[in-house]
Design a protein around this motif. Structure first.
Motif, mmCIF file in Angstrom:
data_model
loop_
_atom_site.group_PDB
_atom_site.id
_atom_site.type_symbol
_atom_site.label_atom_id
_atom_site.label_comp_id
_atom_site.label_asym_id
_atom_site.label_seq_id
_atom_site.Cartn_x
_atom_site.Cartn_y
_atom_site.Cartn_z
ATOM 1 N N HIS A 98 -9.785 0.349 -11.890
ATOM 2 C CA HIS A 98 -11.246 0.392 -11.737
ATOM 3 C C HIS A 98 -11.738 -0.543 -10.636
ATOM 4 C CE1 HIS A 98 -12.097 2.923 -15.240
ATOM 5 N NE2 HIS A 98 -11.092 2.298 -15.832
ATOM 6 N N ASP A 111 -14.622 0.855 -8.596
ATOM 7 C CA ASP A 111 -15.820 1.328 -9.290
ATOM 8 C C ASP A 111 -17.043 0.584 -8.781
ATOM 9 O OD1 ASP A 111 -14.139 2.877 -10.718
ATOM 10 O OD2 ASP A 111 -14.580 2.017 -12.683
ATOM 11 N N GLU A 166 -18.881 12.351 -11.230
ATOM 12 C CA GLU A 166 -17.612 11.639 -11.363
ATOM 13 C C GLU A 166 -16.563 12.493 -12.063
ATOM 14 O OE1 GLU A 166 -19.116 7.010 -11.651
ATOM 15 O OE2 GLU A 166 -19.271 8.313 -13.400
ATOM 16 N N THR A 171 -17.877 -2.598 -10.634
ATOM 17 C CA THR A 171 -16.899 -3.679 -10.617
ATOM 18 C C THR A 171 -17.323 -4.761 -9.632
ATOM 19 O OG1 THR A 171 -15.095 -2.174 -11.190
ATOM 20 C CG2 THR A 171 -14.473 -4.279 -10.187
ATOM 21 N N MET A 220 -16.800 -1.471 -15.676
ATOM 22 C CA MET A 220 -16.490 -0.054 -15.665
ATOM 23 C C MET A 220 -17.584 0.722 -16.381
ATOM 24 S SD MET A 220 -13.549 0.315 -18.615
ATOM 25 C CE MET A 220 -13.572 2.096 -18.521
ATOM 26 N N TYR A 221 -17.701 2.006 -16.060
ATOM 27 C CA TYR A 221 -18.687 2.852 -16.703
ATOM 28 C C TYR A 221 -18.317 3.094 -18.163
ATOM 29 C CZ TYR A 221 -20.520 4.112 -12.087
ATOM 30 O OH TYR A 221 -21.058 4.069 -10.850
#
Length: 279
Positions: free
Chosen positions: A191, A194, A9, A197, A1-2
């Motif tokens: 997530h 994402d 975003e 991911t 994840m970020y």
């Protein structure tokens, strides 16, 4: 994840949270649909100051949040003392040594309160006395049975009394693990799409499928061996020039593991087949 959301975003998340389409957002803000779509694109960074101000006002967030200067969306002016954080916690959050976004998602999950309560019970030994009393009772019964009946230590009911003792560490280890795992499963699912991911399909699974496709493809054994070799090195076999193909076959012929494939009676030589294929 970020670790940190980009401007694009943040804008997309805010719109999706409110269930708005780009057309509806354009009508509400006076900004064009095409511009709003560009602002939410992954590779778009040139958002006009006017648009940032209008969108921040519409969404009720600070411009600093939209620009990624702060992670505080709804409480931009919250006083630090109201958070009741220790100096060590503040230093940790400011250091960047941990993923603050993940930490926030963990702490705000619906199951986190239960996790904290169970952890508090263990840390403060709230259940220790009750568990100790239960174990003492089972030990007393076990001792009475042992003194009166002299059972074999492996007898079923005698072993049951011994197995009935509760390990406090073991019990809370399982409890806290289950609490935390339920939270992490939800966060991981959130997530799943994402870009950072990993895919659900493992690298080995994907590679196996590609190998199976190579084996099932039409062509000579030599071509299949060459395709498999290229696959392992990440080379696009179909983009090889005739010269590169001949060179590759020449290299593969030197392999002891492949000699049985090429040295078969009644078969054309690899170079002959290669020339034939490329005509």
């Amino acid at each position: 994840m970020y670790v940190k959301l980009t401007i694009s975003e943040r804008l997309k998340d805010l719109r999706v949270e409110r269930g708005l389409t780009l057309e509806e957002l354009a009508a509400a803000t006076g900004l064009s649909k095409s511009a709003l779509g560009k602002y939410e694109a992954d590779d778009y960074k040139d958002v006009s100051p006017f648009a940032v101000a209008e969108l921040a006002k519409f969404y009720g967030v600070s411009t600093d949040y939209l620009l990624g200067l702060t992670e505080t969306k709804n409480h931009p002016n919250a006083a630090l003392h109201e958070l009741h954080l220790s100096d060590d916690m503040i230093a940790l959050l400011k250091s960047g040594a941990v993923n603050n976004r993940l930490l926030c998602e963990l702490a705000t999950h619906k199951g986190f309160r239960r996790f904290m309560v169970d952890m508090e019970i263990y840390v403060d030994r709230i259940a220790s006395m009750q568990i100790g009393n239960l174990n003492a009772y089972m030990d007393t019964v076990r001792r009475m049975v042992l003194e009166r009946f002299h059972p074999d230590e492996n007898e079923l009911y005698f072993r049951t009394l011994e197995a009935s003792r509760i390990s406090e560490d073991g019990y809370f280890s399982d409890t806290l693990r289950d609490d935390l795992l339920d939270i992490l499963k939800d966060i991981r699912e959130a997530h799943r799409k994402d870009t950072l991911t990993a895919p659900a399909e493992g690298v080995a699974d994907g590679f196996q499928k590609k190998v199976e496709e190579v084996i099932a493809a039409r062509g000579t054994e030599k071509e299949k061996q060459a395709r498999a070799f290229c696959l392992g090195l990440g080379i696009d076999y179909d983009k090889l020039t005739p010269e590169e193909f001949v060179t590759l076959i020449g290299i593969l012929e030197k392999s002891k593991n492949l000699k049985s494939v090429y040295n078969q009676r009644g078969k054309a030589s690899p170079h002959q087949k290669g020339r034939k294929r490329r005509k």
